[in-house]
Design an enzyme around this catalytic site. Structure first.
Site: not given
Length: 211
Positions: A34, A36, A185, A159, A30
């Site tokens: 952001g 990554g 999510y 998360s 990723g």
């Protein structure tokens, strides 16, 4: 305690201050936006050989220009590899290319993911968030497990969103449950520790299996 040193306002430079990563090879998924990108930049800036994985290589090339500059200036390196976690054929192709190259990793950081997306499916028919965030990384990590050095680390970026929901193995694709983006999510983030557990178990068992 780490909690007494680093917190929500800590930067990557705070965390890596004084750390020499020369000779370390690290895979980060990723790297087109952001966290990554910044993760790859900070590691390369401290001398690591970083391999960044991204679905859109053109986008990643533009996003990681500073990563390359910092790597060059500090004795690190940065390379890109194609990886679409929502397509298991792409995941396997990426893993197979890394295996063919045969260069081991000291750290694998499973960072990539999608969040609270509208309802859709992966190429393989899984709910998009669960398929991308969990299943894609699960297949990748297990397929390249042999490349992780003894004593290496597999880091799955979780998360607080896992609190939204546990995993529903009876209806993982929302075929019988009204779709809620953040519930989906949460379902995709809750099982991430199992990836590390499975890979760790494989390392323990591999000598026995091969014997």
């Amino acid at each position: 305690m780490v909690a007494d040193v680093f917190g929500a306002t800590s930067t990557t430079e705070d965390v890596l201050s004084g750390v020499n990563l020369h000779g370390k090879r690290i895979l980060v998924t990723g790297v087109s936006a952001g966290l990554g990108v910044e993760t790859a930049r900070s590691l390369a800036a401290h001398g690591a050989q970083v391999v960044g994985a991204a679905r859109d290589l053109a986008k990643a090339e533009g996003a990681t220009a500073q990563v390359r500059k910092d790597a060059t200036a500090n004795g690190g390196s940065f390379d890109l590899v194609a990886l679409d976690l929502s397509n298991l054929k792409s995941v396997r192709n990426c893993a197979d290319k890394l295996l063919k190259k045969g260069e081991p990793f000291d750290v694998v950081i499973a960072n990539a993911g999608v969040m609270a997306t509208p309802f859709s499916h992966t190429t393989d028919g899984f709910e998009m968030q669960f398929g991308t965030n969990h299943l894609g990384h699960f297949v990748l990590a297990n397929r390249i497990a042999s490349l992780i050095r003894s004593g290496g680390r597999l880091i799955n970026l979780s998360s607080a969103g896992h609190r939204y929901s546990n995993v529903d193995l009876q209806d993982p694709n929302f075929e019988h449950t009204p779709y809620e983006p953040f519930v989906a999510y949460g379902r995709s983030k809750t099982p991430l520790p199992s990836i590390s557990g499975t890979v760790d178990a494989a390392y323990v068992l591999r000598p026995c299996i091969r014997g």
